[in-house]
Design a protein around this motif. Sequence first.
Motif, PDB file in Angstrom:
ATOM      1  N   LYS A 106      -7.206  -5.028  -0.837  1.00 48.20           N
ATOM      2  CA  LYS A 106      -7.222  -5.997   0.234  1.00 48.20           C
ATOM      3  C   LYS A 106      -6.066  -6.897   0.218  1.00 48.20           C
ATOM      4  O   LYS A 106      -6.161  -8.063  -0.569  1.00 48.20           O
ATOM      5  CB  LYS A 106      -8.642  -6.824   0.216  1.00 48.20           C
ATOM      6  CG  LYS A 106      -9.839  -5.863   0.313  1.00 48.20           C
ATOM      7  CD  LYS A 106     -11.133  -6.705   0.562  1.00 48.20           C
ATOM      8  CE  LYS A 106     -12.256  -5.735   0.433  1.00 48.20           C
ATOM      9  NZ  LYS A 106     -13.345  -6.410  -0.139  1.00 48.20           N
ATOM     10  N   THR A 107      -5.040  -6.334   0.650  1.00 46.52           N
ATOM     11  CA  THR A 107      -3.714  -7.059   0.362  1.00 46.52           C
ATOM     12  C   THR A 107      -2.859  -7.092   1.802  1.00 46.52           C
ATOM     13  O   THR A 107      -1.717  -6.934   1.577  1.00 46.52           O
ATOM     14  CB  THR A 107      -2.900  -6.554  -0.763  1.00 46.52           C
ATOM     15  OG1 THR A 107      -2.937  -4.910  -0.324  1.00 46.52           O
ATOM     16  CG2 THR A 107      -3.468  -6.319  -1.960  1.00 46.52           C
ATOM     17  N   GLN A 108      -3.550  -7.192   2.618  1.00 49.79           N
ATOM     18  CA  GLN A 108      -2.750  -7.084   4.025  1.00 49.79           C
ATOM     19  C   GLN A 108      -1.568  -8.261   4.318  1.00 49.79           C
ATOM     20  O   GLN A 108      -1.670  -9.271   3.590  1.00 49.79           O
ATOM     21  CB  GLN A 108      -3.847  -7.747   5.347  1.00 49.79           C
ATOM     22  CG  GLN A 108      -4.989  -6.657   5.596  1.00 49.79           C
ATOM     23  CD  GLN A 108      -6.203  -6.849   4.739  1.00 49.79           C
ATOM     24  OE1 GLN A 108      -6.044  -7.146   3.690  1.00 49.79           O
ATOM     25  NE2 GLN A 108      -7.118  -6.179   5.092  1.00 49.79           N
ATOM     26  N   ARG A 120     -12.773 -10.287  -2.660  1.00 51.92           N
ATOM     27  CA  ARG A 120     -11.873 -10.665  -1.461  1.00 51.92           C
ATOM     28  C   ARG A 120     -12.615 -10.383  -0.168  1.00 51.92           C
ATOM     29  O   ARG A 120     -13.070  -9.082  -0.070  1.00 51.92           O
ATOM     30  CB  ARG A 120     -10.619 -10.245  -1.264  1.00 51.92           C
ATOM     31  CG  ARG A 120      -9.596 -10.946  -2.130  1.00 51.92           C
ATOM     32  CD  ARG A 120      -8.112 -10.237  -1.913  1.00 51.92           C
ATOM     33  NE  ARG A 120      -7.064 -10.823  -3.005  1.00 51.92           N
ATOM     34  CZ  ARG A 120      -5.901 -10.183  -3.560  1.00 51.92           C
ATOM     35  NH1 ARG A 120      -5.281  -9.220  -2.904  1.00 51.92           N
ATOM     36  NH2 ARG A 120      -5.087 -10.910  -4.155  1.00 51.92           N
ATOM     37  N   LYS A 121     -12.802 -11.112   1.002  1.00 55.94           N
ATOM     38  CA  LYS A 121     -13.622 -10.802   2.069  1.00 55.94           C
ATOM     39  C   LYS A 121     -12.279 -10.046   2.841  1.00 55.94           C
ATOM     40  O   LYS A 121     -11.150 -10.141   2.571  1.00 55.94           O
ATOM     41  CB  LYS A 121     -13.928 -11.911   2.755  1.00 55.94           C
ATOM     42  CG  LYS A 121     -15.136 -12.682   2.029  1.00 55.94           C
ATOM     43  CD  LYS A 121     -16.012 -13.529   3.131  1.00 55.94           C
ATOM     44  CE  LYS A 121     -17.324 -13.771   2.472  1.00 55.94           C
ATOM     45  NZ  LYS A 121     -17.166 -14.638   1.249  1.00 55.94           N
ATOM     46  N   LYS A 122     -12.521  -9.152   3.877  1.00 56.79           N
ATOM     47  CA  LYS A 122     -11.815  -8.656   4.706  1.00 56.79           C
ATOM     48  C   LYS A 122     -10.601  -9.532   5.172  1.00 56.79           C
ATOM     49  O   LYS A 122     -11.029 -10.598   5.822  1.00 56.79           O
ATOM     50  CB  LYS A 122     -12.391  -7.910   5.825  1.00 56.79           C
ATOM     51  CG  LYS A 122     -11.401  -6.719   6.637  1.00 56.79           C
ATOM     52  CD  LYS A 122     -12.307  -6.016   7.332  1.00 56.79           C
ATOM     53  CE  LYS A 122     -11.624  -4.905   7.776  1.00 56.79           C
ATOM     54  NZ  LYS A 122     -11.096  -4.845   9.080  1.00 56.79           N
ATOM     55  N   PHE A 156     -11.047  -5.968  -6.111  1.00 57.91           N
ATOM     56  CA  PHE A 156     -11.150  -5.658  -4.628  1.00 57.91           C
ATOM     57  C   PHE A 156     -12.692  -6.393  -3.938  1.00 57.91           C
ATOM     58  O   PHE A 156     -12.232  -7.119  -3.076  1.00 57.91           O
ATOM     59  CB  PHE A 156     -11.360  -4.292  -4.197  1.00 57.91           C
ATOM     60  CG  PHE A 156     -10.313  -3.267  -4.781  1.00 57.91           C
ATOM     61  CD1 PHE A 156      -9.103  -3.993  -4.938  1.00 57.91           C
ATOM     62  CD2 PHE A 156     -10.513  -2.243  -5.113  1.00 57.91           C
ATOM     63  CE1 PHE A 156      -8.053  -3.052  -5.410  1.00 57.91           C
ATOM     64  CE2 PHE A 156      -9.469  -1.485  -5.586  1.00 57.91           C
ATOM     65  CZ  PHE A 156      -8.188  -1.768  -5.725  1.00 57.91           C
ATOM     66  N   ARG A 167      -8.075   1.118  -1.001  1.00 53.95           N
ATOM     67  CA  ARG A 167      -9.024   0.090  -1.274  1.00 53.95           C
ATOM     68  C   ARG A 167      -8.673  -1.374  -1.418  1.00 53.95           C
ATOM     69  O   ARG A 167      -9.550  -2.445  -1.293  1.00 53.95           O
ATOM     70  CB  ARG A 167     -10.035   0.543  -2.411  1.00 53.95           C
ATOM     71  CG  ARG A 167     -10.631   1.804  -2.343  1.00 53.95           C
ATOM     72  CD  ARG A 167     -11.283   2.325  -3.827  1.00 53.95           C
ATOM     73  NE  ARG A 167     -12.166   1.311  -4.012  1.00 53.95           N
ATOM     74  CZ  ARG A 167     -12.750   0.956  -5.433  1.00 53.95           C
ATOM     75  NH1 ARG A 167     -11.912   1.599  -6.779  1.00 53.95           N
ATOM     76  NH2 ARG A 167     -13.669   0.303  -5.703  1.00 53.95           N
ATOM     77  N   LYS A 194       0.904  -1.331  -0.056  1.00 50.40           N
ATOM     78  CA  LYS A 194      -0.042  -0.109  -0.246  1.00 50.40           C
ATOM     79  C   LYS A 194       0.813   1.199   0.005  1.00 50.40           C
ATOM     80  O   LYS A 194       0.529   2.067  -0.765  1.00 50.40           O
ATOM     81  CB  LYS A 194      -0.827   0.102   1.348  1.00 50.40           C
ATOM     82  CG  LYS A 194      -2.282  -0.810   1.155  1.00 50.40           C
ATOM     83  CD  LYS A 194      -2.804  -0.745   2.442  1.00 50.40           C
ATOM     84  CE  LYS A 194      -3.786  -1.961   2.695  1.00 50.40           C
ATOM     85  NZ  LYS A 194      -5.300  -1.939   1.743  1.00 50.40           N
ATOM     86  N   THR A 241      -6.227 -12.831   1.146  1.00 47.84           N
ATOM     87  CA  THR A 241      -5.450 -12.481   0.269  1.00 47.84           C
ATOM     88  C   THR A 241      -5.262 -13.244  -1.138  1.00 47.84           C
ATOM     89  O   THR A 241      -4.316 -13.363  -1.976  1.00 47.84           O
ATOM     90  CB  THR A 241      -4.071 -11.822   0.728  1.00 47.84           C
ATOM     91  OG1 THR A 241      -3.743 -13.151   1.219  1.00 47.84           O
ATOM     92  CG2 THR A 241      -3.778 -10.951   1.829  1.00 47.84           C
TER      93      THR A 241
END
Length: 251
Positions: A98-100, A168-170, A165, A96, A46, A173
């Motif tokens: 979702k790539t934790q 993916r759910k929260k 985006f 935005r 990010k 990945t």
Amino acid sequence: MSFTAYQTFIYSWMLLGAAVFIYLCFKPAPYGRHLDKNWGPAIPNKWGWFIMETTVLVALFANLLPYIDWMTLPCLVMVGLFCLHYVNRAFVFPFRMKTQGKRMPILTVGSAILFNTINGSLLGLWFSRFADYPDSWLTQPRFLIGVILFAAGFTINLWSDGKLFALRKKGDTGYYIPYGGLYRVISSPNLFGEIIEWTGFALLTWSLPALAFLVWTLANLAPRALANQRWYRAQFPDYPTQRKILFPFIW
Ligand SMILES: NC(=O)c1ccc[n+]([C@@H]2O[C@H](COP(=O)([O-])OP(=O)(O)OC[C@H]3O[C@@H](n4cnc5c(N)ncnc54)[C@H](OP(=O)(O)O)[C@@H]3O)[C@@H](O)[C@H]2O)c1
């Protein structure tokens, strides 16, 4: 800088873009699904996106600001469209995603910073020193068609990124097959939208630096779309076979 020197630089810059295209056909840029851990130290992706995409705005405004009072309305509209894209890319898109936990090599970020500094500076120099657009430019067909293409490309890019985006759910990945919209016919509509956007921008500005930006966008995104298609087919045995790579019904 004289206009001749500026032009000569841009022609060389486009040639370099062609060389990069050939390289990327063999080795995809190492980030996202094509990440290659051999590319050395990495930072959270990010922040990588935020840093590299903010650079273009800094480079643009560093060249524009001293001259902004003299810029005509068409120039201001063109700069506004460019900023619309990059405000999204630098300040909205990265947050935005979702790539934790995902990372991006510093070398990838560094090369994007270099590209964005040159691209932003070339466009900033154009709008501040060399461009001469009368107000009547705003009603010319190439401007109007360019704006329509830009708006269509921006919308496709935004929508298609959003669709990815939403897969993916929260906290997830993983990767899934996207469906709907232009995903019915091509594998990378976000990249297609981006190409349409900068085609529109090249048309509406009718300028050498915007053409060079389009050349570089194609050089980056066409090989990436090809790598994405191969990747999807390798990952998902049930991947829809009729989907083209990047250009609906063509390639
Ligand atoms: N103008 C230029 O030269 C240029 C160059 C590069 C990129 N861009 C633009 O920057 C944006 C991002 O480019 P990109 O190459 O990173 O796009 P991308 O590979 O399509 O990835 C976009 C986002 O969606 C996620 N994603 C991708 N495929 C997915 C799937 N099948 N299932 C779930 N999530 C998925 C990615 O996660 P992961 O990160 O985890 O893979 C990433 O967060 C695009 O809008 C592109 O047009 C422009």
